[in-house]
Design a protein around this motif. Structure first.
Motif, PDB file in Angstrom:
ATOM      1  N   VAL A 265     -20.472  99.310 103.332  1.00  0.00           N
ATOM      2  CA  VAL A 265     -20.119  98.084 102.608  1.00  0.00           C
ATOM      3  C   VAL A 265     -18.825  97.494 103.178  1.00  0.00           C
ATOM      4  O   VAL A 265     -18.704  96.281 103.372  1.00  0.00           O
ATOM      5  N   VAL A 266     -17.869  98.363 103.472  1.00  0.00           N
ATOM      6  CA  VAL A 266     -16.583  97.903 104.004  1.00  0.00           C
ATOM      7  C   VAL A 266     -16.758  97.278 105.389  1.00  0.00           C
ATOM      8  O   VAL A 266     -16.293  96.168 105.652  1.00  0.00           O
ATOM      9  N   ILE A 267     -17.439  98.003 106.279  1.00  0.00           N
ATOM     10  CA  ILE A 267     -17.541  97.518 107.654  1.00  0.00           C
ATOM     11  C   ILE A 267     -18.411  96.261 107.741  1.00  0.00           C
ATOM     12  O   ILE A 267     -18.117  95.335 108.492  1.00  0.00           O
ATOM     13  N   ILE A 268     -19.492  96.202 106.934  1.00  0.00           N
ATOM     14  CA  ILE A 268     -20.342  95.009 106.935  1.00  0.00           C
ATOM     15  C   ILE A 268     -19.594  93.820 106.333  1.00  0.00           C
ATOM     16  O   ILE A 268     -19.650  92.695 106.844  1.00  0.00           O
ATOM     17  N   GLY A 269     -18.871  94.070 105.243  1.00  0.00           N
ATOM     18  CA  GLY A 269     -18.145  92.978 104.598  1.00  0.00           C
ATOM     19  C   GLY A 269     -17.056  92.407 105.472  1.00  0.00           C
ATOM     20  O   GLY A 269     -17.007  91.199 105.739  1.00  0.00           O
ATOM     21  N   PHE A 270     -16.161  93.279 105.951  1.00  0.00           N
ATOM     22  CA  PHE A 270     -14.992  92.807 106.687  1.00  0.00           C
ATOM     23  C   PHE A 270     -15.328  92.319 108.092  1.00  0.00           C
ATOM     24  O   PHE A 270     -14.593  91.513 108.652  1.00  0.00           O
ATOM     25  N   PHE A 271     -16.405  92.833 108.675  1.00  0.00           N
ATOM     26  CA  PHE A 271     -16.756  92.383 110.019  1.00  0.00           C
ATOM     27  C   PHE A 271     -17.907  91.392 110.002  1.00  0.00           C
ATOM     28  O   PHE A 271     -17.787  90.273 110.484  1.00  0.00           O
ATOM     29  N   SER A 272     -19.031  91.794 109.434  1.00  0.00           N
ATOM     30  CA  SER A 272     -20.234  90.973 109.540  1.00  0.00           C
ATOM     31  C   SER A 272     -20.128  89.690 108.718  1.00  0.00           C
ATOM     32  O   SER A 272     -20.317  88.589 109.230  1.00  0.00           O
ATOM     33  N   VAL A 273     -19.813  89.830 107.424  1.00  0.00           N
ATOM     34  CA  VAL A 273     -19.769  88.654 106.546  1.00  0.00           C
ATOM     35  C   VAL A 273     -18.632  87.721 106.948  1.00  0.00           C
ATOM     36  O   VAL A 273     -18.799  86.495 106.987  1.00  0.00           O
ATOM     37  N   SER A 274     -17.480  88.293 107.258  1.00  0.00           N
ATOM     38  CA  SER A 274     -16.367  87.432 107.677  1.00  0.00           C
ATOM     39  C   SER A 274     -16.692  86.734 108.991  1.00  0.00           C
ATOM     40  O   SER A 274     -16.297  85.591 109.212  1.00  0.00           O
ATOM     41  N   GLU A 275     -17.436  87.428 109.880  1.00  0.00           N
ATOM     42  CA  GLU A 275     -17.847  86.800 111.138  1.00  0.00           C
ATOM     43  C   GLU A 275     -18.808  85.642 110.872  1.00  0.00           C
ATOM     44  O   GLU A 275     -18.759  84.616 111.543  1.00  0.00           O
ATOM     45  N   ILE A 276     -19.689  85.815 109.888  1.00  0.00           N
ATOM     46  CA  ILE A 276     -20.611  84.739 109.517  1.00  0.00           C
ATOM     47  C   ILE A 276     -19.827  83.507 109.060  1.00  0.00           C
ATOM     48  O   ILE A 276     -20.127  82.374 109.453  1.00  0.00           O
ATOM     49  N   LEU A 277     -18.801  83.738 108.246  1.00  0.00           N
ATOM     50  CA  LEU A 277     -17.999  82.617 107.746  1.00  0.00           C
ATOM     51  C   LEU A 277     -17.261  81.925 108.891  1.00  0.00           C
ATOM     52  O   LEU A 277     -17.130  80.693 108.898  1.00  0.00           O
ATOM     53  N   LEU A 278     -16.788  82.717 109.850  1.00  0.00           N
ATOM     54  CA  LEU A 278     -16.135  82.110 111.014  1.00  0.00           C
ATOM     55  C   LEU A 278     -17.133  81.348 111.874  1.00  0.00           C
ATOM     56  O   LEU A 278     -16.817  80.298 112.439  1.00  0.00           O
TER      57      LEU A 278
ATOM     58  N   SER B 202     -29.281 101.004  96.729  1.00  0.00           N
ATOM     59  CA  SER B 202     -30.259 100.076  96.138  1.00  0.00           C
ATOM     60  C   SER B 202     -29.697  99.397  94.894  1.00  0.00           C
ATOM     61  O   SER B 202     -30.366  99.302  93.855  1.00  0.00           O
ATOM     62  N   THR B 203     -28.458  98.933  94.980  1.00  0.00           N
ATOM     63  CA  THR B 203     -27.830  98.234  93.858  1.00  0.00           C
ATOM     64  C   THR B 203     -27.295  96.887  94.320  1.00  0.00           C
ATOM     65  O   THR B 203     -26.820  96.749  95.452  1.00  0.00           O
ATOM     66  N   THR B 204     -27.367  95.922  93.415  1.00  0.00           N
ATOM     67  CA  THR B 204     -26.828  94.597  93.734  1.00  0.00           C
ATOM     68  C   THR B 204     -25.300  94.612  93.734  1.00  0.00           C
ATOM     69  O   THR B 204     -24.677  93.728  94.325  1.00  0.00           O
ATOM     70  N   PHE B 205     -24.698  95.628  93.091  1.00  0.00           N
ATOM     71  CA  PHE B 205     -23.239  95.713  93.073  1.00  0.00           C
ATOM     72  C   PHE B 205     -22.689  95.829  94.490  1.00  0.00           C
ATOM     73  O   PHE B 205     -21.679  95.204  94.833  1.00  0.00           O
ATOM     74  N   ASP B 206     -23.349  96.635  95.322  1.00  0.00           N
ATOM     75  CA  ASP B 206     -22.904  96.785  96.713  1.00  0.00           C
ATOM     76  C   ASP B 206     -22.983  95.454  97.462  1.00  0.00           C
ATOM     77  O   ASP B 206     -22.129  95.158  98.308  1.00  0.00           O
ATOM     78  N   LEU B 207     -24.006  94.656  97.156  1.00  0.00           N
ATOM     79  CA  LEU B 207     -24.133  93.351  97.801  1.00  0.00           C
ATOM     80  C   LEU B 207     -22.992  92.422  97.372  1.00  0.00           C
ATOM     81  O   LEU B 207     -22.415  91.705  98.206  1.00  0.00           O
ATOM     82  N   LEU B 208     -22.668  92.447  96.075  1.00  0.00           N
ATOM     83  CA  LEU B 208     -21.555  91.616  95.589  1.00  0.00           C
ATOM     84  C   LEU B 208     -20.233  92.067  96.203  1.00  0.00           C
ATOM     85  O   LEU B 208     -19.388  91.245  96.581  1.00  0.00           O
ATOM     86  N   LEU B 209     -20.058  93.392  96.307  1.00  0.00           N
ATOM     87  CA  LEU B 209     -18.847  93.938  96.906  1.00  0.00           C
ATOM     88  C   LEU B 209     -18.754  93.540  98.379  1.00  0.00           C
ATOM     89  O   LEU B 209     -17.671  93.219  98.888  1.00  0.00           O
ATOM     90  N   MET B 210     -19.889  93.547  99.063  1.00  0.00           N
ATOM     91  CA  MET B 210     -19.934  93.133 100.464  1.00  0.00           C
ATOM     92  C   MET B 210     -19.465  91.692 100.625  1.00  0.00           C
ATOM     93  O   MET B 210     -18.654  91.378 101.508  1.00  0.00           O
TER      94      MET B 210
ATOM     95  N   VAL C  39     -15.284  87.632 102.091  1.00  0.00           N
ATOM     96  CA  VAL C  39     -14.373  86.501 101.834  1.00  0.00           C
ATOM     97  C   VAL C  39     -12.923  86.937 102.048  1.00  0.00           C
ATOM     98  O   VAL C  39     -12.123  86.213 102.661  1.00  0.00           O
ATOM     99  N   PHE C  40     -12.592  88.127 101.530  1.00  0.00           N
ATOM    100  CA  PHE C  40     -11.234  88.650 101.707  1.00  0.00           C
ATOM    101  C   PHE C  40     -10.930  88.855 103.193  1.00  0.00           C
ATOM    102  O   PHE C  40      -9.858  88.497 103.686  1.00  0.00           O
TER     103      PHE C  40
END
Length: 499
Positions: A210-223, A410-418, A423-424
């Motif tokens: 969740v950490v690596i996907i959020g901080f790298f993948s999602v932030s890269e998508i936003l960029l 298999s929880t939506t919480f992990d997706l929200l955390l991602m 964003v952070f």
């Protein structure tokens, strides 16, 4: 001579048609799994372990399959790091620092080819070390207790301050954020809930994926969404696919040095490719001095971590085979594979099951050669990822990221955390905070706390144990030099000379 005869016996096992086919399939599957952000070698090996057992593969064949997957994942992790700035696993974080800038400057093919060669060199040097020095190095690794490991973690964190970029304060702040995130969850000793905010989903801590996907993948998508059509056109210019002789001459010493660093770190149980690649990158950057372009597309910044993390992966087999102690999370899964076959790893394994041990070692040489032959011709195909328009690439990365995160619990919480971390991470990247330092802080945080607790438990709370041995004292001294030397040097340089 006994070693050579045993190795020859191992090649006879590894070169059997069935084992050769299994090794090729494992290398190919591992490369694909390694490319997918967040999965990494542990997941690749864990997915195929029950399959190998269900197919009733012989133990040597099953180990050859899992080892080939492990090696393939280490190769594959660099691909998404270089092309998309999304590390396939923690060991590939450092590769993104210079690999992705090279891709953006039109040298994606060069970065991929030199990283493949560095992986090949690092793996082979480590396998040779495994053959020649396994028993000796296993005894040396036993000298590292909890206090020495704690000092090693402090040394690695101190290295980060001067390793990533030219903003040591922001780098260390990013490390602290990562360390803070690492302590979220239930305290293993007291059972107290720490920083969970009464959310049951955080009781087990924050999953690494969740950490690596959020901080790298999602932030890269936003960029990416900020990029204009002109900005993407620059990335599409991939240039030549293979490094030239001048680039090889520039990196060969870095490869050899980083391979040795990776192997030595890999022998230490639990240290892993993350620390190996970080130390190798820091060493290469310091030796390059002001003449390097580290952080902006220096080819040595790609060769160093790739040679180190592959050497570390092979080095982790030393404690597994000689002591029965897993050298990494992936070899821990492989120890589980041995237990499924009622085989106990350790010193007697070399005597009681030589076919398994030497067949595995020989298969590492073969898998390494297969991966080089497999990866180099596909560089042109890999670089075409950069030609995919953003309107197609962004949803594809988002879907792969979401599936990888959802598959954990298999929880939506992990997706929200991602998404929250994405964003952070996007805001931090806009303020030029290095994400690699944050992730490394998160990875090192758990090991740092565990070894601190173990050391204090052994000494009954006496803090002096943390610097009681020569190894620990040396590591503390090196950490102090790395932290204090740069500001002291700058102060001396700025001091006015009296006439």
């Amino acid at each position: 001579m006994d070693t050579l005869s045993h190795l020859w016996q191992g090649f006879m096992v590894a070169l059997r048609p069935d084992n050769l086919l299994v090794g090729f399939l494992g290398a190919f599957i591992g490369t694909i799994v390694g490319m997918l952000p967040g999965l990494g070698p542990i997941n690749g090996v864990a997915i195929l372990l029950p399959l190998a057992f269900a197919l009733k593969l012989p133990p040597e064949t099953a180990l050859i399959l899992l080892a080939a997957v492990y090696m393939g994942c280490e190769y594959g992790g660099r691909i998404s790091s270089i092309l998309l700035n999304v590390p396939g696993d923690a060991g590939a974080i450092m590769t993104a620092l210079d690999g992705n800038p090279m891709a953006r400057r039109g040298w994606a093919g060069v970065a991929l080819s030199i990283s493949a060669l560095a992986s090949f060199v690092g793996s082979n040097i480590a396998i040779i070390g495994l053959v020649l020095f396994a028993p000796l190095l296993a005894e040396w690794a036993l000298a590292f207790g909890p206090a020495e490991y704690f000092a090693l973690m402090i040394f690695a964190i101190a290295c980060l301050g001067s390793m990533v970029g030219d903003k040591p304060v922001k780098t260390l702040l990013a490390v602290l954020i990562g360390l803070m995130m690492a302590v979220v969850g239930v305290d293993a000793n007291s059972g107290a809930y720490r920083f969970t905010f009464d959310l049951l989903s955080l009781s087990d801590g924050i999953p690494f994926i969740v950490v690596i996907i959020g901080f790298f993948s999602v932030s890269e998508i936003l960029l990416m969404l900020e990029q204009t059509r002109d900005g993407q056109a620059v990335i599409r210019q991939t240039g030549r696919m293979i490094f030239n002789l001048r680039e090889l001459a520039l990196t060969w010493a870095t490869m050899l040095r980083s391979s040795l660093i990776g192997f030595v770190v890999g022998v230490l149980p639990g240290a892993g490719a993350t620390i190996a690649s970080a130390i190798a990158y820091m060493t290469a950057r310091r030796l390059a001095g002001k003449g390097g372009r580290f952080g902006n597309g220096d080819i040595r910044g790609v060769a160093a971590p790739e040679a180190a993390n592959n050497a570390s992966a092979c080095g982790s087999f030393v404690p597994m085979l000689t002591l029965g102690v897993p050298g990494s999370g992936t070899t821990a899964v492989m120890v589980g594979a041995l237990t499924l076959y009622n085989i106990t790893p350790g010193p007697m394994l070399f005597i009681e099951q030589p076919d398994i041990v030497w067949g595995l070692i020989a298969s590492l040489f073969i898998a390494n050669a297969i991966l080089l032959v497999l990866n180099v011709p596909l560089i042109g195909l890999f670089t075409r990822v950069l030609s995919v328009p953003f309107w197609a690439l962004v949803p594809l990365i988002a879907v792969i990221s979401a599936v990888g995160v959802y598959a954990i619990h298999s929880t939506t919480f992990d997706l929200l955390l991602m998404v929250l971390f994405g964003v952070f991470g996007y805001l931090l990247r806009k303020m030029h905070f290095p994400m690699s330092a944050l992730i490394l802080g998160f990875v090192l945080g758990e090991m740092l706390e565990q070894n601190l607790r173990r050391a204090l438990s052994i000494s009954d709370g006496a803090i002096g144990i943390l610097w009681s041995g020569p190894i620990a004292i040396s590591l503390w001294g090196l950490a102090a030099v790395i932290l204090l030397a740069p500001p002291l040097w700058r102060r001396l340089v700025r001091r006015p000379v009296l006439a």
